[in-house]
Design an enzyme around this catalytic site. Structure first.
Site: not given
Ligand code: ADP
Length: 207
Positions: A30, A105, A144, A150, A162
């Protein structure tokens, strides 16, 4: 001159805002694709993950709270996430459109987004989901981890959590927009350019 003004006014009125949700499990690509799409379509890219990482990097109260959840591979509570997203939208009142990456989400976040957009006279144009098989996701995220720094990529248990959270809490968001005929799934496996072309095709079908 007068005709030109009318033409300009008409053009402005006719150009609809594009508000996209780029959807998919962790590691589906994404972030990479959202950045490319934002550039091509002149959209503001909002990644809730990036916003949280910025807050964590600066040790803000919001960042410290978010870290408790992110470190375990859980979702940050909706109350925190929605407020942060709304603040970010408010910073761009003149945007031609937005590309949301990592939001919504949960169903509650989708409902909150509806309310926020309604208030602003905006609407979701389309949700595009990147479809990638689970084992490929784990391989990508472990890869990654070597460069992202991370902590949530470095541990396979956290990665699996996740993905589990994605299946349980996030995947219903696809159906939420599908009921409004707004969801579209595309193949998320291939080169970055292949996937980008598929996305552009889906977006160009909007006009
Ligand atoms: P990925 O899609 O690889 O999990 P992101 O950078 O989108 O990585 O998100 C990293 C973390 O940030 C998620 O695992 C979650 O804990 C938190 N996060 C991101 N976006 C949201 C959201 N919309 N609602 C709740 N937690 C979120």
């Amino acid at each position: 001159m007068f005709n030109r003004l009318i033409e300009l006014f008409y053009f402005r009125k006719k150009t609809p805002m594009i508000n996209l949700i780029l959807f998919g499990p962790p590691g589906s690509g994404k972030g990479t694709q959202a950045a490319k799409l934002a550039e091509k379509y002149n959209l503001i890219h909002i990644s809730t993950g990036d916003l949280f990482r910025y807050e964590m990097g600066n040790n803000t109260p919001l960042g410290m709270k978010a870290k408790e959840y992110i470190a375990k591979g859980e979702l940050v509570p909706d109350s925190i996430t929605v407020g942060m997203l709304e603040n970010k939208l408010d910073k761009h009142p003149k945007a031609a459109g937005f590309i949301l990456d990592g939001f919504p989400r949960t169903i509650a976040q989708s409902e909150a987004l509806d309310q926020i957009f309604n208030k602003k006279n905006m609407a979701v144009s389309k949700l595009i989901a990147l479809d990638v098989a689970e084992e490929e996701l784990v391989t990508r995220l472990k890869g990654r981890a070597k460069t992202s720094g991370r902590a949530d990529d470095a541990d396979e248990g956290i990665i699996r959590n996740r993905i589990k959270v994605y299946h349980e809490e996030t995947s219903p968001v696809f159906d939420y927009y599908d009921k409004q005929d707004l969801s579209h799934k595309i193949n998320g496996v291939g080169t970055v350019e292949d996937i980008f072309s598929r996305l552009c095709e889906s977006i160009d079908a909007l006009s």
